[in-house]
Write an enzyme that holds these catalytic residues in place. Structure first.
Site, short mmCIF file in Angstrom:
data_model
loop_
_atom_site.label_atom_id
_atom_site.label_comp_id
_atom_site.label_asym_id
_atom_site.label_seq_id
_atom_site.Cartn_x
_atom_site.Cartn_y
_atom_site.Cartn_z
N ASP A 82 18.60 44.81 48.80
CA ASP A 82 19.35 45.17 50.01
C ASP A 82 18.82 44.33 51.17
O ASP A 82 17.62 44.35 51.46
CB ASP A 82 19.19 46.67 50.27
CG ASP A 82 20.20 47.20 51.28
OD1 ASP A 82 20.61 46.43 52.18
OD2 ASP A 82 20.55 48.39 51.18
N HIS A 153 27.38 53.55 57.20
CA HIS A 153 26.98 53.91 58.56
C HIS A 153 27.54 52.93 59.58
O HIS A 153 27.77 51.76 59.27
CB HIS A 153 25.45 53.93 58.65
CG HIS A 153 24.81 52.71 58.03
ND1 HIS A 153 24.45 51.62 58.75
CD2 HIS A 153 24.52 52.41 56.74
CE1 HIS A 153 23.94 50.71 57.94
NE2 HIS A 153 23.98 51.14 56.69
N HIS A 161 21.30 52.47 61.75
CA HIS A 161 22.07 53.69 61.51
C HIS A 161 22.44 54.26 62.87
O HIS A 161 21.65 54.95 63.50
CB HIS A 161 21.28 54.68 60.65
CG HIS A 161 21.13 54.22 59.24
ND1 HIS A 161 21.86 54.75 58.21
CD2 HIS A 161 20.38 53.24 58.70
CE1 HIS A 161 21.55 54.12 57.08
NE2 HIS A 161 20.65 53.20 57.36
N GLU A 187 28.56 51.43 51.64
CA GLU A 187 27.63 51.20 50.54
C GLU A 187 27.68 52.27 49.47
O GLU A 187 26.89 53.22 49.49
CB GLU A 187 26.20 51.00 51.06
CG GLU A 187 25.69 52.02 52.06
CD GLU A 187 24.29 51.64 52.55
OE1 GLU A 187 23.43 51.27 51.73
OE2 GLU A 187 24.06 51.72 53.77
N GLU A 282 27.15 46.77 48.74
CA GLU A 282 27.29 47.00 50.18
C GLU A 282 27.84 45.78 50.92
O GLU A 282 27.48 44.65 50.61
CB GLU A 282 25.92 47.37 50.81
CG GLU A 282 25.99 47.65 52.31
CD GLU A 282 24.66 48.13 52.89
OE1 GLU A 282 23.61 47.85 52.31
OE2 GLU A 282 24.71 48.80 53.95
#
Ligand code: MN
Ligand code: MN
Length: 297
Positions: A82, A153, A161, A187, A282
């Site tokens: 990620d 988010h 976030h 995601e 994502e």
């Protein structure tokens, strides 16, 4: 918002992700996986928005390499990489799952298919709850389970976030609609049918972030706090990013002081509830009328 900065961050994040997807990681350590991707981000003229997450198997997210982390990637592993890139605080957030057990190839495809559908739907006015329903439907139809307590988010400058969640399941109750001028990460995470479909916090914590700059009355801890703030602001960081200025035992001791004084938050790893394998995909996008700009495509 600075669209140029978002596009630059997205282009770099996408290149780093695709290179990570193509690489054969078996035999590498998690330290190499994280540091190679972070070095590439910097070489391309941006900064990591958070330490590259390299989460193995039942760990869904939030593992990054410790200083001198020798954990190897092995045949049979499923590794989520990620990647966050920021340009002037504008963040592109994207992830890929590399899979060294063919048993889970279809599950990776399920997360990617769910993401593709979510991206296709996303435009100004799309309800987040409709995206969640689509993600759940696709993952379920393909024979897997979405992770229900992980979500996409909204993003803001220097904030990963930013308050709004895009669910990975159908949820009742209030939702919001995607707006122009705001960036969102979507995601999907999936696990096997016999998984719990939820994650819980594990014991390991190796990602940190400043939550308060209030002095601690410990001069050494305050100096570390200032160093972290000057480099990373409130964005997440890893201890291995500070070993140029501190030896590891001292760094750990002072970080513990900052955690106890609540200046720094330590993010625990997130582990599948029945310790089943988890996969992730994502992208980050900016909605427009009739479609959206996927900055990490
Ligand atoms: Mn991410
Ligand atoms: Mn994200």
């Amino acid at each position: 918002m600075n669209v140029e900065a978002y596009l630059k961050a997205g282009k770099i994040a996408s290149k780093v992700r695709e290179d990570a997807r193509k690489k054969y990681h078996v035999g590498s350590t998690l330290l190499q996986v994280c540091e190679d991707a972070e070095a590439q981000i910097r070489e391309m003229g941006a900064e990591p928005a958070f330490p590259v997450n390299a989460s193995l198997n039942e760990i869904a997210a939030h593992y990054t390499a410790e200083p001198n982390d020798e954990t190897p990637v092995k045949e049979g592993d499923v590794l989520k990489i990620d990647i966050g890139v920021h340009v002037e605080g504008y963040i592109a957030d994207t992830a890929v799952t590399v899979c060294y057990d063919p048993k889970y190839d279809q599950m990776v495809k399920a997360a990617e298919a769910a993401l593709a559908e979510a991206v296709r739907m996303a435009k100004v006015g799309t309800k987040a709850s409709d995206i969640g329903r689509a993600i759940e439907n696709i993952i379920s139809r393909m024979g897997y389970r979405p992770i229900q307590n992980l979500s996409g988010h909204s993003l803001q400058q220097y904030t990963i976030h930013a308050g709004k969640s895009i669910p990975n399941i159908w949820t009742l109750g209030s939702s919001f609609t995607l707006q122009a001028g705001e960036a969102y990460a979507i995601e999907p995470f999936a696990t096997t049918r016999d998984g719990a479909g939820v994650v819980h916090e594990g014991k390991v914590k190796n990602i940190f972030g400043i939550t308060s700059r209030k002095p601690t009355k410990d001069d050494d801890a305050d100096e570390l706090l200032n160093t972290i703030w000057s480099r990373y602001k409130s964005l997440p960081f890893a201890l291995r990013w500070l070993t140029d200025a501190y030896d590891v035992p001292r760094l750990r001791r002072l970080t513990d002081v900052l955690i106890k004084k609540k200046n720094v938050h330590a993010y625990p790893i997130l582990v599948e509830g029945r310790e089943k394998i988890v996969v992730q995909a994502e992208h980050t996008l900016i909605p427009a009328d009739g479609g959206s700009t996927v900055i990490t495509l």
